[in-house]
Design a protein around this motif. Structure first.
Motif, PDB file in Angstrom:
ATOM      1  N   ASP A  43       1.213  -1.294   0.054  1.00 42.78           N
ATOM      2  CA  ASP A  43       0.421   0.368   0.297  1.00 42.78           C
ATOM      3  C   ASP A  43       0.916   1.364   0.056  1.00 42.78           C
ATOM      4  OD1 ASP A  43      -1.996  -1.448   0.421  1.00 42.78           O
ATOM      5  OD2 ASP A  43      -3.011  -1.110   1.784  1.00 42.78           O
ATOM      6  N   LYS A  44       1.974   0.999   0.589  1.00 39.78           N
ATOM      7  CA  LYS A  44       3.043   2.128   0.905  1.00 39.78           C
ATOM      8  C   LYS A  44       3.364   2.725  -0.636  1.00 39.78           C
ATOM      9  CE  LYS A  44       6.420   4.458   3.293  1.00 39.78           C
ATOM     10  NZ  LYS A  44       7.925   4.112   4.531  1.00 39.78           N
ATOM     11  N   LYS A  45       3.956   1.049  -0.984  1.00 36.69           N
ATOM     12  CA  LYS A  45       5.103   1.346  -2.397  1.00 36.69           C
ATOM     13  C   LYS A  45       3.477   2.373  -3.810  1.00 36.69           C
ATOM     14  CE  LYS A  45       9.027  -0.504  -2.031  1.00 36.69           C
ATOM     15  NZ  LYS A  45       9.823   0.375  -2.756  1.00 36.69           N
ATOM     16  N   THR A  46       2.355   1.257  -3.535  1.00 37.17           N
ATOM     17  CA  THR A  46       1.132   2.294  -4.004  1.00 37.17           C
ATOM     18  C   THR A  46       0.943   4.156  -4.130  1.00 37.17           C
ATOM     19  OG1 THR A  46       0.071   0.747  -4.476  1.00 37.17           O
ATOM     20  CG2 THR A  46      -1.331   1.996  -5.168  1.00 37.17           C
ATOM     21  N   GLN A  47       1.178   4.300  -2.727  1.00 35.34           N
ATOM     22  CA  GLN A  47       1.264   5.565  -2.496  1.00 35.34           C
ATOM     23  C   GLN A  47       2.045   6.293  -3.114  1.00 35.34           C
ATOM     24  OE1 GLN A  47      -0.305   6.417   1.075  1.00 35.34           O
ATOM     25  NE2 GLN A  47       0.336   8.605   1.558  1.00 35.34           N
ATOM     26  N   GLU A  48       3.613   6.280  -3.085  1.00 37.35           N
ATOM     27  CA  GLU A  48       4.261   6.075  -3.370  1.00 37.35           C
ATOM     28  C   GLU A  48       4.223   6.691  -4.539  1.00 37.35           C
ATOM     29  OE1 GLU A  48       7.554   3.997  -1.591  1.00 37.35           O
ATOM     30  OE2 GLU A  48       7.472   5.248   0.436  1.00 37.35           O
ATOM     31  N   LEU A  49       4.298   5.368  -5.361  1.00 42.40           N
ATOM     32  CA  LEU A  49       3.878   5.781  -6.960  1.00 42.40           C
ATOM     33  C   LEU A  49       3.569   6.984  -7.389  1.00 42.40           C
ATOM     34  CD1 LEU A  49       4.864   4.645 -10.228  1.00 42.40           C
ATOM     35  CD2 LEU A  49       3.145   2.663  -9.502  1.00 42.40           C
ATOM     36  N   ALA A  50       2.206   6.477  -6.917  1.00 40.53           N
ATOM     37  CA  ALA A  50       0.527   7.588  -7.259  1.00 40.53           C
ATOM     38  C   ALA A  50       1.442   9.116  -7.302  1.00 40.53           C
ATOM     39  CB  ALA A  50      -0.502   7.403  -6.423  1.00 40.53           C
ATOM     40  N   MET A  51       2.101   9.047  -5.411  1.00 44.32           N
ATOM     41  CA  MET A  51       2.807  10.558  -5.549  1.00 44.32           C
ATOM     42  C   MET A  51       3.834  11.248  -6.986  1.00 44.32           C
ATOM     43  SD  MET A  51       3.216  11.116  -1.379  1.00 44.32           S
ATOM     44  CE  MET A  51       3.887   9.573  -1.108  1.00 44.32           C
ATOM     45  N   LYS A  52       4.950   9.774  -6.400  1.00 41.76           N
ATOM     46  CA  LYS A  52       5.508  10.178  -8.360  1.00 41.76           C
ATOM     47  C   LYS A  52       4.757  10.848  -9.585  1.00 41.76           C
ATOM     48  CE  LYS A  52       9.447   9.828  -7.202  1.00 41.76           C
ATOM     49  NZ  LYS A  52      10.394  10.700  -6.395  1.00 41.76           N
ATOM     50  N   LYS A  53       3.293  10.168  -9.353  1.00 38.24           N
ATOM     51  CA  LYS A  53       3.069   9.991 -10.699  1.00 38.24           C
ATOM     52  C   LYS A  53       2.329  12.050 -11.006  1.00 38.24           C
ATOM     53  CE  LYS A  53       1.786   5.547 -12.056  1.00 38.24           C
ATOM     54  NZ  LYS A  53       0.747   4.362 -12.650  1.00 38.24           N
ATOM     55  N   VAL A  54       1.790  12.146  -9.884  1.00 40.42           N
ATOM     56  CA  VAL A  54       1.098  13.243  -9.716  1.00 40.42           C
ATOM     57  C   VAL A  54       2.155  14.714  -9.651  1.00 40.42           C
ATOM     58  CG1 VAL A  54      -0.763  12.544  -9.196  1.00 40.42           C
ATOM     59  CG2 VAL A  54       0.386  13.094  -7.316  1.00 40.42           C
TER      60      VAL A  54
END
Length: 187
Positions: A43-54
């Motif tokens: 879940d943390k990795k998914t959130q970090e990836l989403a933050m990098k995308k935005v």
């Protein structure tokens, strides 16, 4: 009236069912304790990836301490220095919470929107994950409105047959921008 042998049989069956249930509960507890850290890490990795995308220009994200207003769907805020902020919001949609990350630049414009998780109706509200819907938010600021078609200025086109989901996502984006403005003393 029950015979003594019938009572004994009922107690025996009850004890067997209790033992089976207890063993099943114990197995589930062990599996949960083994998988919980892996799920949290993913879940943390998914959130970090989403933050990098935005906020693709961001080098790092630092969690910002804030006190959310009661009833706010804004859960966490991460500073990305000159790139802006990433806001985790979870507005309630038709099928439950829609967990999302909103990128906001230093001019309070949305840089991007990523849906982290949702449980909306497949083929309808679940389309909130589609890029065609999400990209409508880029460049917008607070006060975004949902319209059924022909969006202009600070409006977005609703997902066909899923206005509850469209309004929920828009609420999350609006609250994210407004919360960042309030934190920085801008009204």
């Amino acid at each position: 009236m029950l015979k003594s042998s019938d009572r004994t049989e009922i107690i025996k069956v009850g004890a067997i069912l209790f033992a089976i249930t207890a063993v099943a509960a114990l197995i589930l507890a062990v599996v949960n304790s083994c998988t919980a850290p892996v799920i949290a890490h993913n879940d943390k990795k998914t959130q970090e990836l989403a933050m990098k995308k935005v906020l693709p220009e961001a080098q790092s994200f630092d969690k910002v301490e804030f006190n959310p207003e009661e009833g706010s769907c804004v859960k966490e805020i991460y500073s990305a220095g000159d790139a802006g902020v990433a806001v985790k919001a979870a507005p309630k949609g038709y099928g439950g919470e829609i967990s999302m990350i909103v990128g906001i630049d230093n001019d309070f414009k949305v840089t991007g929107l990523e849906i982290v998780s949702q449980s909306e109706t497949a083929g309808l509200g679940a389309n909130c994950e589609n890029e065609d819907f999400r990209k409508q938010f880029a460049g917008k600021t607070s006060g975004i409105e949902v319209v059924k078609e022909n969006a202009k200025d600070n409006q977005i086109d609703a997902i066909s047959s899923a206005t509850i989901t469209s309004r929920a996502v828009t609420k999350g984006v609006n609250e994210a921008v407004d919360t960042v403005k309030q934190m920085r003393g801008v009204e």
